[in-house]
Design a protein around this motif. Structure first.
Motif, PDB file in Angstrom:
ATOM      1  N   THR A  12       0.517  -1.012  -0.272  1.00 26.81           N
ATOM      2  CA  THR A  12       0.290   0.888  -0.155  1.00 26.81           C
ATOM      3  C   THR A  12       0.825   1.279  -0.021  1.00 26.81           C
ATOM      4  O   THR A  12       0.011   2.475  -0.142  1.00 26.81           O
ATOM      5  N   ALA A  13       2.295   1.090   0.077  1.00 31.38           N
ATOM      6  CA  ALA A  13       3.040   2.016   0.029  1.00 31.38           C
ATOM      7  C   ALA A  13       2.922   3.703  -0.659  1.00 31.38           C
ATOM      8  O   ALA A  13       3.389   4.887  -0.708  1.00 31.38           O
ATOM      9  N   SER A  14       3.235   2.426  -2.164  1.00 35.72           N
ATOM     10  CA  SER A  14       3.146   3.544  -2.881  1.00 35.72           C
ATOM     11  C   SER A  14       1.375   4.046  -3.613  1.00 35.72           C
ATOM     12  O   SER A  14       1.544   5.524  -3.527  1.00 35.72           O
ATOM     13  N   LEU A  15       0.817   3.708  -3.260  1.00 37.75           N
ATOM     14  CA  LEU A  15      -0.794   4.342  -3.137  1.00 37.75           C
ATOM     15  C   LEU A  15      -0.598   5.586  -2.917  1.00 37.75           C
ATOM     16  O   LEU A  15      -1.340   6.513  -2.290  1.00 37.75           O
TER      17      LEU A  15
ATOM     18  N   VAL B 290       1.602   8.139  -3.668  1.00 39.57           N
ATOM     19  CA  VAL B 290       0.828   9.634  -4.301  1.00 39.57           C
ATOM     20  C   VAL B 290      -0.618  10.317  -3.492  1.00 39.57           C
ATOM     21  O   VAL B 290      -0.839  11.618  -4.075  1.00 39.57           O
ATOM     22  N   GLU B 291      -1.300   9.792  -2.563  1.00 35.49           N
ATOM     23  CA  GLU B 291      -2.072  10.366  -2.394  1.00 35.49           C
ATOM     24  C   GLU B 291      -1.749  11.525  -1.241  1.00 35.49           C
ATOM     25  O   GLU B 291      -2.263  12.444  -1.234  1.00 35.49           O
ATOM     26  N   LEU B 292      -0.626  10.889  -0.619  1.00 39.22           N
ATOM     27  CA  LEU B 292       0.156  12.801   0.288  1.00 39.22           C
ATOM     28  C   LEU B 292       0.848  13.280  -1.094  1.00 39.22           C
ATOM     29  O   LEU B 292       0.202  14.598  -0.459  1.00 39.22           O
ATOM     30  N   TYR B 293       1.146  12.873  -1.440  1.00 40.20           N
ATOM     31  CA  TYR B 293       1.624  13.586  -2.462  1.00 40.20           C
ATOM     32  C   TYR B 293       1.126  14.663  -3.612  1.00 40.20           C
ATOM     33  O   TYR B 293       0.173  16.060  -3.393  1.00 40.20           O
ATOM     34  N   VAL B 294      -0.505  14.437  -3.775  1.00 42.52           N
ATOM     35  CA  VAL B 294      -2.093  15.237  -4.588  1.00 42.52           C
ATOM     36  C   VAL B 294      -2.588  15.794  -3.113  1.00 42.52           C
ATOM     37  O   VAL B 294      -2.684  17.570  -3.444  1.00 42.52           O
ATOM     38  N   VAL B 295      -2.318  15.109  -2.167  1.00 43.18           N
ATOM     39  CA  VAL B 295      -3.038  16.347  -0.867  1.00 43.18           C
ATOM     40  C   VAL B 295      -1.762  17.329  -0.796  1.00 43.18           C
ATOM     41  O   VAL B 295      -2.785  18.838  -0.455  1.00 43.18           O
ATOM     42  N   PHE B 296      -0.448  17.384  -0.349  1.00 42.40           N
ATOM     43  CA  PHE B 296       0.218  18.409   0.039  1.00 42.40           C
ATOM     44  C   PHE B 296       0.205  19.522  -1.273  1.00 42.40           C
ATOM     45  O   PHE B 296       1.206  20.644  -1.102  1.00 42.40           O
ATOM     46  N   SER B 297       1.243  18.451  -2.613  1.00 45.14           N
ATOM     47  CA  SER B 297       0.970  19.597  -3.459  1.00 45.14           C
ATOM     48  C   SER B 297       0.019  19.439  -5.432  1.00 45.14           C
ATOM     49  O   SER B 297       0.716  18.436  -5.693  1.00 45.14           O
ATOM     50  N   PRO B 298      -0.696  20.047  -5.224  1.00 40.41           N
ATOM     51  CA  PRO B 298      -2.102  19.576  -6.017  1.00 40.41           C
ATOM     52  C   PRO B 298      -1.786  19.684  -7.343  1.00 40.41           C
ATOM     53  O   PRO B 298      -1.305  18.464  -8.420  1.00 40.41           O
ATOM     54  N   THR B 299      -0.886  20.910  -7.845  1.00 39.38           N
ATOM     55  CA  THR B 299      -0.890  21.293  -8.498  1.00 39.38           C
ATOM     56  C   THR B 299       0.569  20.141  -9.864  1.00 39.38           C
ATOM     57  O   THR B 299       0.281  20.072 -11.294  1.00 39.38           O
TER      58      THR B 299
END
Length: 93
Positions: free
Chosen positions: A36-39, A42-51
């Motif tokens: 589950t680490a890759s998912l 990605v989720e954390l990346y979208v939350v902290f840096s959406p653009t």
């Protein structure tokens, strides 16, 4: 594309695990975290840096669409050879 064959192979390995030892529980926990680490990343990346995440993930998606057939063939061959080798080993042992 959903990797049901890989899920089945992983589930078979997990079901065969000897859970009477503490090390087996740590290995199972590590497997779940790794799976589950890759998912999660990605989720954390979208939350902290959406653009930035949107641009990079769209580029990754385009690359994956261009190379999906080669990746599927390579992964299926590797998994197939591993499963055949494991089966042959179990038959001879």
């Amino acid at each position: 594309m959903q990797p049901w064959g890989l899920v089945a192979a992983g589930a078979t390995t997990v079901v065969e695990a000897d859970t009477s030892h503490l090390a087996s529980w740590f290995a199972l926990f590590g497997f779940c975290v790794l799976a589950t680490a890759s998912l999660l990343a990605v989720e954390l990346y979208v939350v902290f840096s959406p653009t930035a995440a949107r641009a990079r993930l769209l580029a990754l998606r385009a690359w994956m669409e261009r190379h999906s057939e080669q990746a599927v063939v390579a992964l299926c061959l590797l998994l197939g050879f591993w499963l055949v080798g494991k089966s042959i080993y179990q038959l001879t042992g």
